[in-house]
Scaffold this motif. Structure first.
Motif, PDB file in Angstrom:
ATOM      1  N   THR A 155      -1.570  -1.368  -4.143  1.00  0.00           N
ATOM      2  CA  THR A 155      -2.702  -0.503  -3.870  1.00  0.00           C
ATOM      3  C   THR A 155      -2.196   0.916  -3.663  1.00  0.00           C
ATOM      4  O   THR A 155      -1.324   1.147  -2.823  1.00  0.00           O
ATOM      5  N   VAL A 156      -2.738   1.844  -4.439  1.00  0.00           N
ATOM      6  CA  VAL A 156      -2.329   3.237  -4.368  1.00  0.00           C
ATOM      7  C   VAL A 156      -3.501   4.056  -3.853  1.00  0.00           C
ATOM      8  O   VAL A 156      -4.566   4.099  -4.477  1.00  0.00           O
ATOM      9  N   SER A 157      -3.298   4.691  -2.723  1.00  0.00           N
ATOM     10  CA  SER A 157      -4.362   5.491  -2.120  1.00  0.00           C
ATOM     11  C   SER A 157      -4.240   6.950  -2.565  1.00  0.00           C
ATOM     12  O   SER A 157      -3.145   7.454  -2.798  1.00  0.00           O
TER      13      SER A 157
ATOM     14  N   LEU B 103       0.856  -1.185   0.000  1.00  0.00           N
ATOM     15  CA  LEU B 103       0.000   0.000   0.000  1.00  0.00           C
ATOM     16  C   LEU B 103       0.891   1.234   0.000  1.00  0.00           C
ATOM     17  O   LEU B 103       1.797   1.362   0.835  1.00  0.00           O
TER      18      LEU B 103
ATOM     19  N   ALA C 161      -6.711  -5.233 -12.636  1.00  0.00           N
ATOM     20  CA  ALA C 161      -7.531  -4.589 -11.612  1.00  0.00           C
ATOM     21  C   ALA C 161      -8.854  -5.327 -11.509  1.00  0.00           C
ATOM     22  O   ALA C 161      -9.276  -5.996 -12.468  1.00  0.00           O
TER      23      ALA C 161
ATOM     24  N   ASP D 193      -3.250   2.892 -10.848  1.00  0.00           N
ATOM     25  CA  ASP D 193      -2.246   1.824 -10.945  1.00  0.00           C
ATOM     26  C   ASP D 193      -2.568   0.654 -10.015  1.00  0.00           C
ATOM     27  O   ASP D 193      -1.889  -0.370 -10.057  1.00  0.00           O
ATOM     28  N   THR D 194      -3.577   0.809  -9.179  1.00  0.00           N
ATOM     29  CA  THR D 194      -3.962  -0.260  -8.252  1.00  0.00           C
ATOM     30  C   THR D 194      -4.374  -1.507  -9.020  1.00  0.00           C
ATOM     31  O   THR D 194      -5.251  -1.452  -9.891  1.00  0.00           O
TER      32      THR D 194
ATOM     33  N   PRO E 229      -3.665   6.307  -8.233  1.00  0.00           N
ATOM     34  CA  PRO E 229      -4.705   5.346  -7.799  1.00  0.00           C
ATOM     35  C   PRO E 229      -5.099   4.366  -8.898  1.00  0.00           C
ATOM     36  O   PRO E 229      -5.400   3.203  -8.608  1.00  0.00           O
TER      37      PRO E 229
ATOM     38  N   GLN F 267      -0.037  -7.721  -4.916  1.00  0.00           N
ATOM     39  CA  GLN F 267      -1.015  -6.638  -4.907  1.00  0.00           C
ATOM     40  C   GLN F 267      -0.332  -5.286  -4.713  1.00  0.00           C
ATOM     41  O   GLN F 267       0.492  -5.119  -3.799  1.00  0.00           O
TER      42      GLN F 267
END
Length: 121
Positions: free
Chosen positions: A118-120, A11, A40, A89-90, A87, A116
């Motif tokens: 995950t980009v917030s 993350l 995704a 790129d998640t 985001p 995984q």
């Protein structure tokens, strides 16, 4: 048998960086083109980048200028350096191997299990 193992996902906030690794075994690594793909939720698998035997690279337009693919044949390892993450790129990122110069997932015969990212926002 051929085994590809990815690591390095996690993350991260938008604008951040990650480095993914893909360790290969059961194949003569230096003779294979290595690719990175991502998927995704609810979307098809998407080509991200590939690197040839001698280091020639090719990127999708969506990651060009932000991601860098590299390889270390002595370590049987391919890398994906991801900068300025967004985001969108998640996804689950997977590495794959082929002897065909292509971006088509169907041409890659060996796949890892994925990691995984995950980009917030």
């Amino acid at each position: 048998q051929v085994q590809l193992v990815e690591s390095g996902g996690g993350l991260v906030q938008a604008g951040g960086s990650l480095r993914l690794s893909c360790v290969a075994s059961g194949l003569t690594f230096s003779t294979y083109i290595m690719g990175w793909f991502r998927q995704a939720p609810g979307k098809e698998r998407e080509f991200v980048a590939r690197i040839g035997w001698s280091g020639g690279t090719y990127y999708s337009d969506s990651v060009k200028g932000r991601f860098t693919i590299s390889r270390d044949n002595a370590k049987n390892t391919a890398y994906l350096h991801m900068n300025n993450l967004k985001p969108e790129d998640t996804a689950v990122y997977s590495c794959a191997a082929t002897r065909i110069l292509t971006t088509a997932p169907s041409a890659f015969g060996s796949w890892g299990q994925g990691t995984q990212v995950t980009v917030s926002s």
